[in-house]
Design a protein around this motif. Structure first.
Motif, PDB file in Angstrom:
ATOM      1  N   THR A  23      53.466 -16.774  53.954  1.00 52.20           N
ATOM      2  CA  THR A  23      54.454 -17.941  53.603  1.00 52.20           C
ATOM      3  C   THR A  23      55.441 -17.418  52.825  1.00 52.20           C
ATOM      4  N   VAL A  26      57.994 -14.821  54.148  1.00 51.98           N
ATOM      5  CA  VAL A  26      58.722 -15.548  55.290  1.00 51.98           C
ATOM      6  C   VAL A  26      60.083 -16.159  54.428  1.00 51.98           C
ATOM      7  N   SER A  27      59.765 -17.004  53.227  1.00 52.88           N
ATOM      8  CA  SER A  27      60.810 -17.613  52.678  1.00 52.88           C
ATOM      9  C   SER A  27      61.789 -16.750  51.863  1.00 52.88           C
ATOM     10  N   TRP A 137      66.901 -18.487  61.141  1.00 54.84           N
ATOM     11  CA  TRP A 137      65.510 -18.864  61.013  1.00 54.84           C
ATOM     12  C   TRP A 137      64.440 -17.997  61.900  1.00 54.84           C
ATOM     13  N   THR A 140      60.930 -17.150  60.734  1.00 58.52           N
ATOM     14  CA  THR A 140      59.930 -18.001  61.429  1.00 58.52           C
ATOM     15  C   THR A 140      59.493 -17.772  62.949  1.00 58.52           C
ATOM     16  N   ARG A 141      60.450 -17.371  63.533  1.00 60.50           N
ATOM     17  CA  ARG A 141      60.123 -17.075  64.807  1.00 60.50           C
ATOM     18  C   ARG A 141      59.409 -15.604  64.988  1.00 60.50           C
ATOM     19  N   ALA A 143      57.254 -14.418  62.937  1.00 64.45           N
ATOM     20  CA  ALA A 143      55.745 -14.639  62.269  1.00 64.45           C
ATOM     21  C   ALA A 143      54.906 -14.929  63.175  1.00 64.45           C
ATOM     22  N   TRP A 149      55.678 -23.792  61.963  1.00 64.19           N
ATOM     23  CA  TRP A 149      56.600 -23.306  60.538  1.00 64.19           C
ATOM     24  C   TRP A 149      57.749 -24.546  60.564  1.00 64.19           C
ATOM     25  N   ARG A 162      59.466 -24.809  64.174  1.00 67.05           N
ATOM     26  CA  ARG A 162      58.837 -23.695  64.889  1.00 67.05           C
ATOM     27  C   ARG A 162      57.447 -24.001  65.546  1.00 67.05           C
ATOM     28  N   VAL A 197      59.626 -24.159  52.538  1.00 70.15           N
ATOM     29  CA  VAL A 197      59.247 -23.585  53.771  1.00 70.15           C
ATOM     30  C   VAL A 197      57.647 -23.904  53.960  1.00 70.15           C
ATOM     31  N   ARG A 199      53.803 -23.916  56.141  1.00 68.86           N
ATOM     32  CA  ARG A 199      53.372 -23.343  57.282  1.00 68.86           C
ATOM     33  C   ARG A 199      52.000 -24.243  57.552  1.00 68.86           C
TER      34      ARG A 199
END
Length: 231
Positions: A23, A26-27, A137, A140-141, A143, A149, A162, A197, A199
């Motif tokens: 997480t 991703v952030s 974004w 997130t797609r 991941a 997300w 997402r 962010v 998850r």
């Protein structure tokens, strides 16, 4: 047995730690894309700031507007939209890159939020861009597909969602979902309040050789007990 339960909990904790690290990663990737957008916007000066890449996820901007910072915004321009949105940011701090930048969110509740980015160059020209959601974004797609997300701002407005992709035999995150979050610090670089962010993932299913780890541990415990009885 106690040993089996303890080992199972350790495995779950390790899985949770891995999810939390993912997480945060991703952030950071979202922040990297914001910084890339700022750099490209500063360097553009013209509509060249919009890449013509065929892959829409590689286009950082949907639209770009350039004008003297003190000029009256033209009707229908991004500059007019920018000035119509109230700034909800902390006190501006010196940017590490030396050029001030700011982010504002256009959210009317009826449409997907629009993220605007503005920078002022050394010639007092203001460059404003609407960030491309597919670009911003993308982390997130890209991941893991079993997680949901969400990205929200300091006012609680949902900027991006997402949904998890459920495959046959799998389930979407429910009430037992593992929740992790990471703060996206924007104050120094973008004079904006932090984003969050979040998850939500299905409970970790720790496996070894295709079987749940708890099953293996139970089998080992049973085999050990049987061995003790036979001896």
């Amino acid at each position: 047995s106690v040993a089996t339960t303890a080992a199972g909990r350790v495995a779950e904790r390790l899985a949770e730690s891995d999810r939390a690290n993912g997480t945060r990663q991703v952030s950071r990737q979202i922040l990297d894309r914001l910084i890339v957008g700022k750099t490209l916007l500063l360097a553009s000066g013209t509509d060249a700031g919009r890449t013509q890449a065929t892959d829409t996820t590689m286009r950082p901007f949907l639209a770009v507007d350039h004008a003297p910072a003190a000029a009256m915004p033209a009707a229908g321009s991004l500059a007019l939209l920018w000035h119509s949105v109230a700034a909800r940011a902390p006190a501006k701090q010196p940017s590490p890159s030396g050029e001030p930048a700011e982010i504002r969110v256009v959210a009317d509740g009826a449409h997907a939020p629009r993220i605007l980015l503005a920078v002022v160059d050394g010639q007092a020209r203001q460059h404003i861009a609407e960030l491309n959601p597919a670009f911003l974004w993308a982390p997130t797609r890209d991941a893991d597909e079993d997680s949901e997300w969400r990205v929200s701002d300091a006012q609680g407005r949902m900027l991006s969602i997402r949904r998890a992709d459920a495959r046959p035999g799998e389930h979407r995150p429910g009430n037992d979902a593992l929740h992790t979050s990471a703060r996206l610090f924007l104050g120094v670089e973008f004079a904006a309040a932090d984003w969050i962010v979040e998850r939500r993932s299905p409970p970790p299913d720790v496996r070894w050789a295709g079987m749940p780890l708890t099953t293996w541990l139970a089998l080992v415990a049973a085999a050990t007990t049987l061995l003790v009885v036979l001896l």
